[in-house]
Design an enzyme around this catalytic site. Structure first.
Site, PDB file in Angstrom:
ATOM      1  N   LYS A  22      23.659  23.805  44.172  1.00  0.00           N
ATOM      2  CA  LYS A  22      24.911  23.184  44.649  1.00  0.00           C
ATOM      3  C   LYS A  22      24.845  22.995  46.155  1.00  0.00           C
ATOM      4  CE  LYS A  22      28.636  25.908  45.440  1.00  0.00           C
ATOM      5  NZ  LYS A  22      29.151  25.845  46.806  1.00  0.00           N
ATOM      6  N   ASN A  23      24.450  24.049  46.883  1.00  0.00           N
ATOM      7  CA  ASN A  23      24.529  23.990  48.345  1.00  0.00           C
ATOM      8  C   ASN A  23      23.435  23.135  48.959  1.00  0.00           C
ATOM      9  OD1 ASN A  23      26.813  25.466  48.168  1.00  0.00           O
ATOM     10  ND2 ASN A  23      25.900  27.399  48.800  1.00  0.00           N
ATOM     11  N   ARG A  94      34.979  22.603  51.893  1.00  0.00           N
ATOM     12  CA  ARG A  94      34.534  22.693  53.291  1.00  0.00           C
ATOM     13  C   ARG A  94      33.281  21.853  53.532  1.00  0.00           C
ATOM     14  NH1 ARG A  94      34.444  25.621  57.882  1.00  0.00           N
ATOM     15  NH2 ARG A  94      32.398  25.874  58.876  1.00  0.00           N
ATOM     16  N   CYS A 118      39.772  29.069  54.030  1.00  0.00           N
ATOM     17  CA  CYS A 118      39.742  29.221  52.576  1.00  0.00           C
ATOM     18  C   CYS A 118      39.867  30.721  52.300  1.00  0.00           C
ATOM     19  CB  CYS A 118      38.455  28.657  51.991  1.00  0.00           C
ATOM     20  SG  CYS A 118      37.030  29.657  52.382  1.00  0.00           S
ATOM     21  N   ARG A 123      36.730  30.093  58.754  1.00  0.00           N
ATOM     22  CA  ARG A 123      35.670  29.082  58.668  1.00  0.00           C
ATOM     23  C   ARG A 123      35.867  27.938  59.662  1.00  0.00           C
ATOM     24  NH1 ARG A 123      33.836  28.416  52.584  1.00  0.00           N
ATOM     25  NH2 ARG A 123      31.832  28.094  53.597  1.00  0.00           N
ATOM     26  N   PRO A 124      35.871  28.270  60.967  1.00  0.00           N
ATOM     27  CA  PRO A 124      36.027  27.241  62.013  1.00  0.00           C
ATOM     28  C   PRO A 124      34.801  26.333  62.079  1.00  0.00           C
ATOM     29  CG  PRO A 124      35.482  29.358  62.973  1.00  0.00           C
ATOM     30  CD  PRO A 124      35.674  29.601  61.498  1.00  0.00           C
ATOM     31  N   ASP A 126      33.472  25.384  65.345  1.00  0.00           N
ATOM     32  CA  ASP A 126      33.087  25.346  66.766  1.00  0.00           C
ATOM     33  C   ASP A 126      31.586  25.176  66.966  1.00  0.00           C
ATOM     34  OD1 ASP A 126      33.222  28.063  65.619  1.00  0.00           O
ATOM     35  OD2 ASP A 126      32.325  28.633  67.523  1.00  0.00           O
ATOM     36  N   ASP A 308      26.250  35.110  49.386  1.00  0.00           N
ATOM     37  CA  ASP A 308      26.720  34.493  48.136  1.00  0.00           C
ATOM     38  C   ASP A 308      26.338  35.300  46.905  1.00  0.00           C
ATOM     39  OD1 ASP A 308      26.300  31.014  49.153  1.00  0.00           O
ATOM     40  OD2 ASP A 308      27.750  32.556  49.693  1.00  0.00           O
ATOM     41  N   ILE A 330      28.781  38.237  57.057  1.00  0.00           N
ATOM     42  CA  ILE A 330      28.845  36.795  57.275  1.00  0.00           C
ATOM     43  C   ILE A 330      30.289  36.289  57.277  1.00  0.00           C
ATOM     44  CG2 ILE A 330      28.114  34.534  56.416  1.00  0.00           C
ATOM     45  CD1 ILE A 330      25.771  36.200  57.408  1.00  0.00           C
ATOM     46  N   ARG A 400      33.334  25.172  40.090  1.00  0.00           N
ATOM     47  CA  ARG A 400      32.820  24.577  41.334  1.00  0.00           C
ATOM     48  C   ARG A 400      31.326  24.839  41.476  1.00  0.00           C
ATOM     49  NH1 ARG A 400      36.293  25.628  46.621  1.00  0.00           N
ATOM     50  NH2 ARG A 400      34.527  24.374  47.302  1.00  0.00           N
TER      51      ARG A 400
HETATM   52  C1  EPZ Z   1      27.233  27.701  53.591  1.00  0.00           C
HETATM   53  O1  EPZ Z   1      28.552  27.617  54.114  1.00  0.00           O
HETATM   54  C2  EPZ Z   1      27.401  27.774  52.074  1.00  0.00           C
HETATM   55  N1  EPZ Z   1      28.084  26.576  51.597  1.00  0.00           N
HETATM   56  C3  EPZ Z   1      28.213  29.015  51.706  1.00  0.00           C
HETATM   57  O2  EPZ Z   1      28.256  29.078  50.288  1.00  0.00           O
HETATM   58  C4  EPZ Z   1      27.477  30.246  52.237  1.00  0.00           C
HETATM   59  O3  EPZ Z   1      28.243  31.393  51.944  1.00  0.00           O
HETATM   60  C5  EPZ Z   1      27.276  30.109  53.752  1.00  0.00           C
HETATM   61  O4  EPZ Z   1      26.558  28.882  54.040  1.00  0.00           O
HETATM   62  C6  EPZ Z   1      26.493  31.268  54.343  1.00  0.00           C
HETATM   63  O5  EPZ Z   1      25.238  31.351  53.726  1.00  0.00           O
HETATM   64  C7  EPZ Z   1      27.384  25.421  51.500  1.00  0.00           C
HETATM   65  O6  EPZ Z   1      26.199  25.365  51.792  1.00  0.00           O
HETATM   66  C8  EPZ Z   1      28.135  24.236  50.982  1.00  0.00           C
HETATM   67  P1  EPZ Z   1      28.022  29.029  57.819  1.00  0.00           P
HETATM   68  P2  EPZ Z   1      28.762  27.281  55.690  1.00  0.00           P
HETATM   69  O7  EPZ Z   1      28.339  27.884  58.687  1.00  0.00           O
HETATM   70  O8  EPZ Z   1      27.749  26.311  56.131  1.00  0.00           O
HETATM   71  C9  EPZ Z   1      31.085  31.119  60.784  1.00  0.00           C
HETATM   72  C10 EPZ Z   1      29.238  29.284  48.183  1.00  0.00           C
HETATM   73  O9  EPZ Z   1      29.751  30.261  47.621  1.00  0.00           O
HETATM   74  N2  EPZ Z   1      31.098  29.813  61.467  1.00  0.00           N
HETATM   75  O10 EPZ Z   1      26.625  29.564  57.778  1.00  0.00           O
HETATM   76  O11 EPZ Z   1      30.187  26.974  55.883  1.00  0.00           O
HETATM   77  C11 EPZ Z   1      31.757  31.042  59.422  1.00  0.00           C
HETATM   78  O12 EPZ Z   1      33.151  31.197  59.552  1.00  0.00           O
HETATM   79  C12 EPZ Z   1      29.538  28.999  49.631  1.00  0.00           C
HETATM   80  O13 EPZ Z   1      28.431  28.489  47.620  1.00  0.00           O
HETATM   81  C13 EPZ Z   1      31.788  29.705  62.682  1.00  0.00           C
HETATM   82  O14 EPZ Z   1      32.370  30.664  63.181  1.00  0.00           O
HETATM   83  O15 EPZ Z   1      28.442  28.717  56.320  1.00  0.00           O
HETATM   84  C14 EPZ Z   1      31.115  32.176  58.669  1.00  0.00           C
HETATM   85  O16 EPZ Z   1      31.784  33.372  59.009  1.00  0.00           O
HETATM   86  C15 EPZ Z   1      30.569  29.953  50.210  1.00  0.00           C
HETATM   87  N3  EPZ Z   1      31.820  28.494  63.304  1.00  0.00           N
HETATM   88  C16 EPZ Z   1      29.691  32.185  59.217  1.00  0.00           C
HETATM   89  O17 EPZ Z   1      29.731  31.482  60.467  1.00  0.00           O
HETATM   90  C17 EPZ Z   1      31.191  27.391  62.786  1.00  0.00           C
HETATM   91  O18 EPZ Z   1      31.240  26.320  63.410  1.00  0.00           O
HETATM   92  C18 EPZ Z   1      28.675  31.517  58.315  1.00  0.00           C
HETATM   93  O19 EPZ Z   1      29.081  30.188  58.163  1.00  0.00           O
HETATM   94  C19 EPZ Z   1      30.515  27.524  61.545  1.00  0.00           C
HETATM   95  C20 EPZ Z   1      30.471  28.750  60.912  1.00  0.00           C
END
Ligand code: EPZ
Length: 422
Positions: A22-23, A94, A118, A123-124, A126, A308, A330, A400
């Site tokens: 999916k991801n 997202r 969510c 999940r900002p 920045d 995950d 995370i 999903r």
């Molecule tokens: C991806 O989300 C996956 N989703 C998530 O899977 C997965 O849990 C996550 O990576 C971590 O491995 C998809 O690939 C569609 P991140 P993503 O940006 O890209 C913070 C599932 O169950 N952060 O690595 O959104 C964020 O809040 C889903 O399939 C910021 O602060 O994850 C989080 O605490 C859930 N600012 C951490 O970093 C930003 O600009 C990791 O987020 C971006 C992220």
């Protein structure tokens, strides 16, 4: 809203086919925006999140045709009609934010709604914004939307990420393929889904090196071609189903599974006393009747233990021998499955990002509620070994990310059925 009923206590035997990731697919689909030529994905999973991404791309004027029952996605975006991704679609998922980088690269402007928080965290965005700004974009937040402009197009740059964000790495990687000059992404995420995206972009003519390491270098090109690309196996679905025989007992082969996709997870299974065997067709997991041992888990970016799989691992540890400590590093709120597991008799104490699980002999079936995708499946797993019946409600969360879950589990002997909401 549908529910799923699980009747526990039946050891599992047989094979479970693992679908495309999916991801990975959610990052590969927006890549079609980078080229006027067709991009076709094979081995695509049939999930509601994929349908949501299809709707989003079509709202931008792209064409997405699902063929072979959804396994093949034929896409083309030769004529985009808008670069605005509306809140009513983005709020559902997202990953919709992954159109930002490609639209900026191709059209030099984009208006993308902030996804909003969510269940598992704020999940900002920045890190995405900072990275694309390094590539020359001007991004302003106005009325809940990111208004992004790249006058004269993006230009290559050194892009240090403060955290190895998966989505920010994907947005930056896609944007850099059409930026003028060289981009070096530092502290890049190393997940297999990033590697798969880089392989697809390279097939389209992008010039990328270093995917899978913390430093990815991209030489921008003027345009990208079309391509056909197979979606990589879903390592999270793989890990989820590997835990089913550990919890319920028995022996299951996960077809298409590869150790390299789940190395840190398999290391923990070995530590817990679980047998994992690599075969020519996948991974066999067998649990010879004894209870697994308690293990400690810390979630980290790849190649560390995946966040995950944290909820699913907790479900297994609820009936392991001893005390396990899980640290979720995370996301800020990813233990919502704990209170539901406690309703089934699990002994779990949660304090901030740490959960302490004291294993019990057996859980007892109970009505429980799904809260997010991975929490939902952890409740199904827990139900496989619980005495009596577990009824998991709000299973739309499951749909999903898990294709035909009840069919795959029933095929190996689990007593699982879906009750359609009237
Ligand atoms: C991806 O989300 C996956 N989703 C998530 O899977 C997965 O849990 C996550 O990576 C971590 O491995 C998809 O690939 C569609 P991140 P993503 O940006 O890209 C913070 C599932 O169950 N952060 O690595 O959104 C964020 O809040 C889903 O399939 C910021 O602060 O994850 C989080 O605490 C859930 N600012 C951490 O970093 C930003 O600009 C990791 O987020 C971006 C992220």
């Amino acid at each position: 809203m549908d529910s799923i009923i699980v009747r526990g206590g039946v050891p599992l035997h047989g094979q479970i086919p693992i679908a495309g990731a999916k991801n990975a697919c959610l990052a590969l689909m927006p890549a079609t925006l980078l080229s006027e030529e067709p991009l076709t994905l094979t081995n695509a999973p049939r999930l509601s999140d994929i349908a949501t991404m299809k709707t989003l791309l079509e709202s931008l004027g792209a064409e997405v045709t699902a063929m072979a029952g959804g396994r093949v996605l034929a896409m083309s975006s030769h004529g985009l009609t808008t670069t605005r991704a509306d809140y009513d679609i983005v709020r559902k998922m997202r990953a919709s934010n992954l159109v930002l980088g490609p639209l900026l690269a191709r059209e030099h402007h984009a208006v993308v709604s902030l996804p909003g928080g969510c269940a598992i965290g704020a999940r900002p965005m920045d890190i995405h914004i900072d990275a694309l700004t390094h590539l020359g974009a001007e991004i302003e937040l106005r009325d809940g939307y990111l208004h992004a402009v790249a006058k004269g197009g993006l230009r290559g740059a050194r892009v240090p990420l403060r955290f190895a964000s998966v989505g920010a790495t994907e947005n930056t990687l896609m944007a850099a393929t059409l930026a003028r000059g060289t981009t070096v992404i530092e502290n890049a995420a190393r997940e297999p889904e990033i590697v798969d995206l880089a392989h697809c972009l390279r097939r389209m003519g992008a010039r990328i090196e270093g995917e899978g390491t913390a430093t990815i270098t991209v030489e921008g090109v003027d345009r990208l071609n079309g391509a056909t690309h197979p979606v990589v196996t879903d390592r999270i679905e793989l890990g989820t189903y590997m835990l089913a025989p550990v919890i319920a007992g028995g022996e299951v082969e996960c077809l298409g599974g590869r150790i390299d996709l789940v190395a840190a997870f398999v290391e923990k299974l070995h530590e817990a006393g679980v047998e994992v065997e690599e075969t020519a067709t996948g991974l066999i997991v067998r649990q010879n009747g004894t209870r697994p041992r308690a293990v400690d888990v810390v979630t980290e970016p790849f190649p560390g233990f995946p966040t995950d799989l944290q909820a699913q691992m907790m479900a297994m540890l609820c009936t392991a021998e001893g005390v396990s400590v899980l640290e979720e590093r995370i996301f800020e709120n990813r233990f919502m499955h704990a209170p539901e597991l406690m309703r089934m008799g699990a002994r779990i104490e949660v304090h901030g990002g740490t959960a302490c699980v004291t294993g019990v002999e057996r859980l007892r079936g109970a009505p429980v509620m799904a809260t997010d995708l991975r929490a939902s499946v952890s409740l199904i797993l827990a139900g496989l070994a619980a005495e009596g019946e577990t009824v998991v409600s709000r299973v739309y969360h499951l749909d999903r990310g898990y294709e035909e879950l009840e069919k795959k589990l029933s095929a190996v002997g689990a007593q699982v059925e879906r009750v359609r909401a009237s």
